[in-house]
Design a protein around this motif. Structure first.
Motif, mmCIF file in Angstrom:
data_model
loop_
_atom_site.group_PDB
_atom_site.id
_atom_site.type_symbol
_atom_site.label_atom_id
_atom_site.label_comp_id
_atom_site.label_asym_id
_atom_site.label_seq_id
_atom_site.Cartn_x
_atom_site.Cartn_y
_atom_site.Cartn_z
ATOM 1 N N HIS A 1 -2.680 5.051 -3.152
ATOM 2 C CA HIS A 1 -3.649 6.045 -2.693
ATOM 3 C C HIS A 1 -3.005 7.423 -2.768
ATOM 4 O O HIS A 1 -1.874 7.596 -2.316
ATOM 5 C CB HIS A 1 -4.039 5.803 -1.228
ATOM 6 C CG HIS A 1 -4.584 4.458 -0.938
ATOM 7 N ND1 HIS A 1 -5.906 4.148 -1.089
ATOM 8 C CD2 HIS A 1 -3.986 3.331 -0.484
ATOM 9 C CE1 HIS A 1 -6.107 2.895 -0.745
ATOM 10 N NE2 HIS A 1 -4.958 2.374 -0.386
ATOM 11 N N ARG A 2 -3.733 8.382 -3.296
ATOM 12 C CA ARG A 2 -3.304 9.775 -3.238
ATOM 13 C C ARG A 2 -4.220 10.485 -2.241
ATOM 14 O O ARG A 2 -5.429 10.292 -2.263
ATOM 15 C CB ARG A 2 -3.398 10.435 -4.602
ATOM 16 C CG ARG A 2 -2.376 9.883 -5.582
ATOM 17 C CD ARG A 2 -2.371 10.712 -6.822
ATOM 18 N NE ARG A 2 -1.915 9.902 -7.952
ATOM 19 C CZ ARG A 2 -1.756 10.372 -9.161
ATOM 20 N NH1 ARG A 2 -2.018 11.624 -9.432
ATOM 21 N NH2 ARG A 2 -1.348 9.592 -10.126
ATOM 22 N N HIS A 3 -3.612 11.284 -1.389
ATOM 23 C CA HIS A 3 -4.344 11.910 -0.294
ATOM 24 C C HIS A 3 -4.180 13.428 -0.292
ATOM 25 O O HIS A 3 -3.127 13.952 -0.639
ATOM 26 C CB HIS A 3 -3.834 11.382 1.053
ATOM 27 C CG HIS A 3 -4.002 9.907 1.213
ATOM 28 N ND1 HIS A 3 -5.140 9.342 1.714
ATOM 29 C CD2 HIS A 3 -3.159 8.875 0.949
ATOM 30 C CE1 HIS A 3 -4.996 8.021 1.751
ATOM 31 N NE2 HIS A 3 -3.804 7.716 1.291
ATOM 32 N N GLN B 1 -1.727 14.028 -2.860
ATOM 33 C CA GLN B 1 -2.650 14.110 -3.983
ATOM 34 C C GLN B 1 -2.020 14.782 -5.200
ATOM 35 O O GLN B 1 -2.356 14.458 -6.338
ATOM 36 C CB GLN B 1 -3.871 14.898 -3.520
ATOM 37 C CG GLN B 1 -5.065 14.855 -4.406
ATOM 38 C CD GLN B 1 -6.242 15.525 -3.715
ATOM 39 O OE1 GLN B 1 -6.094 16.573 -3.090
ATOM 40 N NE2 GLN B 1 -7.397 14.903 -3.818
ATOM 41 N N ARG C 1 0.871 -1.175 0.000
ATOM 42 C CA ARG C 1 0.000 0.000 0.000
ATOM 43 C C ARG C 1 0.910 1.227 0.000
ATOM 44 O O ARG C 1 1.778 1.351 0.861
ATOM 45 C CB ARG C 1 -0.911 0.008 1.213
ATOM 46 C CG ARG C 1 -1.902 -1.129 1.197
ATOM 47 C CD ARG C 1 -2.877 -1.041 2.361
ATOM 48 N NE ARG C 1 -3.811 -2.135 2.320
ATOM 49 C CZ ARG C 1 -4.923 -2.165 1.597
ATOM 50 N NH1 ARG C 1 -5.241 -1.138 0.835
ATOM 51 N NH2 ARG C 1 -5.719 -3.205 1.618
ATOM 52 N N SER D 1 0.899 5.362 -0.031
ATOM 53 C CA SER D 1 0.115 6.576 0.188
ATOM 54 C C SER D 1 0.991 7.780 -0.085
ATOM 55 O O SER D 1 2.057 7.929 0.530
ATOM 56 C CB SER D 1 -0.421 6.627 1.616
ATOM 57 O OG SER D 1 -1.320 5.561 1.836
ATOM 58 N N GLU E 1 -4.958 14.506 5.042
ATOM 59 C CA GLU E 1 -5.085 13.055 5.170
ATOM 60 C C GLU E 1 -3.745 12.338 5.297
ATOM 61 O O GLU E 1 -3.717 11.130 5.551
ATOM 62 C CB GLU E 1 -5.836 12.493 3.962
ATOM 63 C CG GLU E 1 -7.276 12.929 3.903
ATOM 64 C CD GLU E 1 -7.982 12.456 2.654
ATOM 65 O OE1 GLU E 1 -9.214 12.328 2.712
ATOM 66 O OE2 GLU E 1 -7.328 12.225 1.614
ATOM 67 N N LEU E 2 -2.649 13.049 5.110
ATOM 68 C CA LEU E 2 -1.314 12.479 5.315
ATOM 69 C C LEU E 2 -0.673 13.250 6.463
ATOM 70 O O LEU E 2 -0.227 14.382 6.287
ATOM 71 C CB LEU E 2 -0.445 12.609 4.056
ATOM 72 C CG LEU E 2 -0.715 11.641 2.928
ATOM 73 C CD1 LEU E 2 0.192 11.949 1.742
ATOM 74 C CD2 LEU E 2 -0.521 10.199 3.365
#
Length: 127
Positions: free
Chosen positions: A44-46, A10, A5, A7, A50-51
């Protein structure tokens, strides 16, 4: 059989996402005895909120753009192999993307082989 996963922010360009993804897989093949065709990743792009990463932890300073990498795999690799994997991922990501090595956060989760199904509802490793 690792499941990775990834991350990222975005705003990470698609080419850079691909570079990070490819770099992680290549590092696992070279240092972790993962077969070339054994590639399972979720990217996943956040948004910025969110990061969340502390500015400094355990003597490592972090910037505003971090990449989190979580690798779920079967147990059995040595501590030396794990250290080599972490070092290669961080170093290679810093060379192939805009993420500095200090901003590559890696978490390894080990789970028994019987906890995996690779399709058809079959526990392939418990046969």
């Amino acid at each position: 059989m690792p499941l990775v996963r990834i991350s990222l922010p975005q705003t990470t360009p698609s080419a850079e996402v691909a570079a990070v993804s490819d770099t992680i897989h290549r590092a696992m093949v070279e240092t972790f005895n993962v077969p070339e065709l054994d590639r399972f990743q979720v990217v996943h792009r956040h948004s910025p909120e969110e990061l969340v990463c502390t500015p400094e932890y355990l003597g490592v300073s972090h910037g505003g753009q971090v990449v989190f990498v979580q690798i779920t795999c079967a147990p059995g690799r040595s501590l030396e192999m794990k250290k080599a994997l972490y070092a290669k991922i961080a170093s290679d990501i810093s060379q192939t993307s805009a993420f500095p090595a200090a901003d590559v956060i890696i978490n390894l989760v080990e789970t028994n082989r019987e906890n995996w199904s690779f399709g058809l509802g079959i526990a392939q490793y418990s046969q």
